[in-house]
Scaffold this motif. Structure first.
Motif, mmCIF file in Angstrom:
data_model
loop_
_atom_site.group_PDB
_atom_site.id
_atom_site.type_symbol
_atom_site.label_atom_id
_atom_site.label_comp_id
_atom_site.label_asym_id
_atom_site.label_seq_id
_atom_site.Cartn_x
_atom_site.Cartn_y
_atom_site.Cartn_z
ATOM 1 N N LEU A 1 -33.642 46.765 -35.793
ATOM 2 C CA LEU A 1 -33.276 47.644 -35.317
ATOM 3 C C LEU A 1 -31.873 47.603 -36.664
ATOM 4 O O LEU A 1 -31.017 46.594 -37.457
ATOM 5 N N ILE B 1 -33.129 48.165 -25.945
ATOM 6 C CA ILE B 1 -32.916 49.033 -27.170
ATOM 7 C C ILE B 1 -32.929 49.997 -26.837
ATOM 8 O O ILE B 1 -31.897 51.242 -27.887
ATOM 9 N N VAL C 1 -25.323 45.236 -34.745
ATOM 10 C CA VAL C 1 -26.527 44.001 -34.756
ATOM 11 C C VAL C 1 -26.174 42.614 -35.711
ATOM 12 O O VAL C 1 -25.864 43.036 -37.098
ATOM 13 N N ALA D 1 -32.076 39.920 -35.142
ATOM 14 C CA ALA D 1 -32.789 40.728 -35.036
ATOM 15 C C ALA D 1 -32.527 42.241 -36.382
ATOM 16 O O ALA D 1 -33.761 43.667 -35.643
ATOM 17 N N GLY D 2 -31.670 42.396 -36.670
ATOM 18 C CA GLY D 2 -31.532 43.500 -37.643
ATOM 19 C C GLY D 2 -32.286 42.864 -39.794
ATOM 20 O O GLY D 2 -32.296 43.965 -39.761
ATOM 21 N N LEU E 1 -30.992 53.080 -29.938
ATOM 22 C CA LEU E 1 -30.726 51.840 -30.975
ATOM 23 C C LEU E 1 -32.615 52.515 -31.619
ATOM 24 O O LEU E 1 -33.283 52.373 -31.398
ATOM 25 N N THR F 1 -34.871 51.945 -34.644
ATOM 26 C CA THR F 1 -35.837 51.185 -35.476
ATOM 27 C C THR F 1 -36.053 51.589 -36.903
ATOM 28 O O THR F 1 -36.498 52.190 -37.305
ATOM 29 N N ARG G 1 -29.198 48.767 -38.940
ATOM 30 C CA ARG G 1 -27.665 49.189 -38.822
ATOM 31 C C ARG G 1 -26.811 49.444 -40.635
ATOM 32 O O ARG G 1 -27.172 49.378 -41.480
ATOM 33 N N THR H 1 -24.363 50.103 -35.671
ATOM 34 C CA THR H 1 -25.401 51.017 -35.516
ATOM 35 C C THR H 1 -25.037 51.932 -35.242
ATOM 36 O O THR H 1 -23.608 52.745 -35.290
ATOM 37 N N VAL I 1 -22.281 42.695 -29.536
ATOM 38 C CA VAL I 1 -22.967 42.993 -30.796
ATOM 39 C C VAL I 1 -24.715 42.201 -30.054
ATOM 40 O O VAL I 1 -24.186 41.515 -28.784
ATOM 41 N N VAL I 2 -25.719 42.777 -30.843
ATOM 42 C CA VAL I 2 -27.516 42.209 -30.225
ATOM 43 C C VAL I 2 -27.521 41.921 -30.833
ATOM 44 O O VAL I 2 -27.165 41.923 -32.518
ATOM 45 N N ALA I 3 -27.708 39.760 -30.977
ATOM 46 C CA ALA I 3 -28.075 38.979 -31.527
ATOM 47 C C ALA I 3 -29.321 38.671 -31.242
ATOM 48 O O ALA I 3 -29.839 37.563 -30.636
#
Ligand SMILES: Cc1cc2nc3c(=O)[nH]c(=O)nc-3n(C[C@H](O)[C@H](O)[C@H](O)COP(=O)(O)OP(=O)(O)OC[C@H]3O[C@@H](n4cnc5c(N)ncnc54)[C@H](O)[C@@H]3O)c2cc1C
Ligand code: SF4
Length: 489
Positions: free
Chosen positions: A426, A413, A441, A445-446, A418, A420, A428, A434, A234-236
């Motif tokens: 980002l 990224i 995400v 960030a998202g 990923l 954008t 998703r 993603t 998980v990208v946070a």
């Protein structure tokens, strides 16, 4: 049983704050400790327990507001805490910091004063901590699979807590030396004392979440390697790229981004620094911007002993009440005074200037910042209106202009491949996934710069998406669906 018609006889009462002058002498939270409980039962009793509770749908978390209002009014605090914690991992943060869209949407707000939902929430969570009702919830069974969460703001923390409780071996990676994101180094202690964050992190550790701080994923650890070593990621990472102000003199010594200034002040509070590298003490300060960050700079500068503080907001002064285009139950843009503005008035610190566009920073004989030039902003395009230019003395200028998206250069990224969006956030899908398999995400960030309540809601929803990806199904609650995600505040 509490009186169900209490809204007719009981007036809305706000939480009592400490005297503004007293507050300026310390960094503790602005509210008077212990002043909430005696009134909150009566305030919760104002709730009409509406058949269609708009408060509930206005909350990104879907908080069960009428349920816990009724339980508090009936003095069943323990049951109220259970209902609150069923939808919100961190009510001690939202109870202090949320702008409360639920209150704007309260049915009582159509022609009167909303229920003080946020104060009731805060009273419940503080009592739950005090009484030991908000205990660690370690998983009953370990799943055996591993999930990595990058970023430890409210989105990453909420995702991690949900995933740990669901049985995944969850590790949070944070590039700063302490977890918490903007709760730690953005928001000042007079709005959130950091022991509250530490207490929650201790709970998460007791449940089994692991934290690796001082690790910038993409620089210290290759993001691809991290992804290969876990089952989902998980990208946070938040939206920390600051908006710039490309006007003459931007590079002068004495002009700083607000977030740097707030981080230094928070580091003093944490005991990392004896004094901030940049202080407002004895200086004339100009804050460029009109949001939460600007207000936090104001409260910080006043506590540091600024000679004066002027706030320049490019937007016109909002109306006192709802504009025709923002009817109930929309969360309206209305004139609001934060606790920092209250303190500014008490200290006679300086004006809050609306519809003011900053045109340049002017140097003094020593080459450092000596004045800030601004002009009235044209309503149509916010350009400077000819003939209205003036300047005010300033030795410190703070840019609080918001954030444009995740920082572009951290490596993560590109290493994860990923995409954008046009706004820099980002990309998703509606399930927080993603294009990179197993990478999700959540948070700013998202979504772009937003709110704590949205970050928690997205963290919870992303955790449910990870669970579904790994197990094929999920029992984790996902407060936000595809349509709700598009809503902004
Ligand atoms: C001064 C200020 C005041 C605010 N006040 C309020 C308020 O009163 N109410 C409200 O609702 N909202 C407020 N907000 C907004 C709120 O703080 C954010 O919306 C929220 O924190 C977003 O949470 P997040 O978890 O998405 O990101 P963040 O809180 O930004 O956390 C992201 C984390 O990711 C880490 N990170 C980034 N890149 C990497 C990497 N490559 N490897 C490891 N770690 C990484 C960062 O160090 C950071 O700790 C405020 C914001 C600011 C700046
Ligand atoms: S909308 Fe207001 S009055 Fe109605 S249930 Fe929610 S808090 Fe209570």
């Amino acid at each position: 049983m509490a009186d169900r018609m209490a809204f007719l006889t009981t007036a809305r009462a706000e939480r009592e704050r400490r005297d503004a002058q007293e507050r300026l002498g310390d960094w503790r939270e602005v509210y008077r400790p212990g002043a909430l409980l005696p009134v909150v039962g009566g305030q919760a009793g104002r709730c009409m327990d509406c058949g269609l509770p708009f408060c509930h749908s206005a909350c990104p978390l879907g908080n069960l507001v009428p349920e816990w209002n009724r339980l508090v009014a009936d003095a069943d605090w323990r049951a109220a805490a259970a209902r609150l914690l069923a939808t919100n991992n961190f009510p001690e943060f939202t109870g202090r910091l949320c702008p409360a869209p639920c209150e704007s949407a309260c049915v009582l707000a159509i022609d009167g004063a909303a229920v003080t939902i946020k104060n009731v929430e805060l009273a419940i969570t503080d009592r739950a901590w005090e009484q030991g009702w908000d205990l660690p919830q370690p998983p009953e069974r370990a799943d055996g699979r591993r999930v990595a969460v990058v970023g430890s703001g409210p989105a990453g923390l909420a995702a991690a807590q949900q995933l740990t409780r669901a049985g995944y071996a969850t590790t949070v990676y944070e590039r700063a030396d302490r977890p918490g994101g903007l709760l730690r180094y953005g928001i000042p202690p007079f709005r959130l004392e950091k022991h509250r964050l530490d207490r929650r992190l201790d709970q998460m550790r007791a449940e089994g979440t692991a934290f690796r701080t001082g690790v910038c994923v993409g620089r210290d650890v290759a993001a691809g390697e991290l992804r290969a070593g876990c089952d989902a990621l998980v990208v946070a990472v938040g939206a920390a790229a600051c908006r710039e102000l490309p006007v003459p003199g931007r590079g002068l010594s004495g002009v700083h981004q607000a977030i740097d200034y707030l981080t230094w002040a928070n580091r003093v509070d944490e005991g990392d620094l004896a004094a901030p590298p940049v202080s407002a003490e004895g200086r004339h300060v100009v804050i460029v911007g009109g949001g939460d960050t600007a207000a936090d700079c104001l409260g910080t500068a006043l506590r540091q002993g600024a000679a004066s503080v002027t706030q320049l907001d490019i937007n016109p002064r909002p109306p006192a009440g709802r504009a025709p285009g923002q009817p109930w139950p929309v969360h309206p843009k209305v004139y609001r005074e934060t606790t920092s503005h209250e303190e500014s008035g008490a200290a006679e610190a300086g004006p809050r200037v609306f519809a003011a566009t900053t045109v340049g920073f002017e140097p003094g004989p020593d080459g450092r910042l000596a004045a800030v030039g601004f002009a009235e902003a044209e309503p149509a395009d916010r350009s400077p209106r000819a003939g209205t230019e003036r300047s005010i003395p300033a030795e410190l200028a703070l840019l609080a202009l918001g954030f444009t998206g995740p920082e572009p250069d951290q490596g993560l990224i590109t290493q994860l491949g990923l995409a954008t969006g046009p706004d820099g956030a980002l990309a998703r899908d509606d399930g927080f996934a993603t294009d990179a398999p197993g990478v999700f995400v959540a948070g700013d960030a998202g979504r772009g710069q937003s709110l704590i309540v949205w970050a928690i809601a997205e963290g919870r929803a992303a955790a449910a998406a990870v669970d579904r990806y790994l197990r094929g199904d999920t029992e984790l609650p996902a407060p936000i669906g595809a349509s709700a995600r598009a809503l902004t505040l």
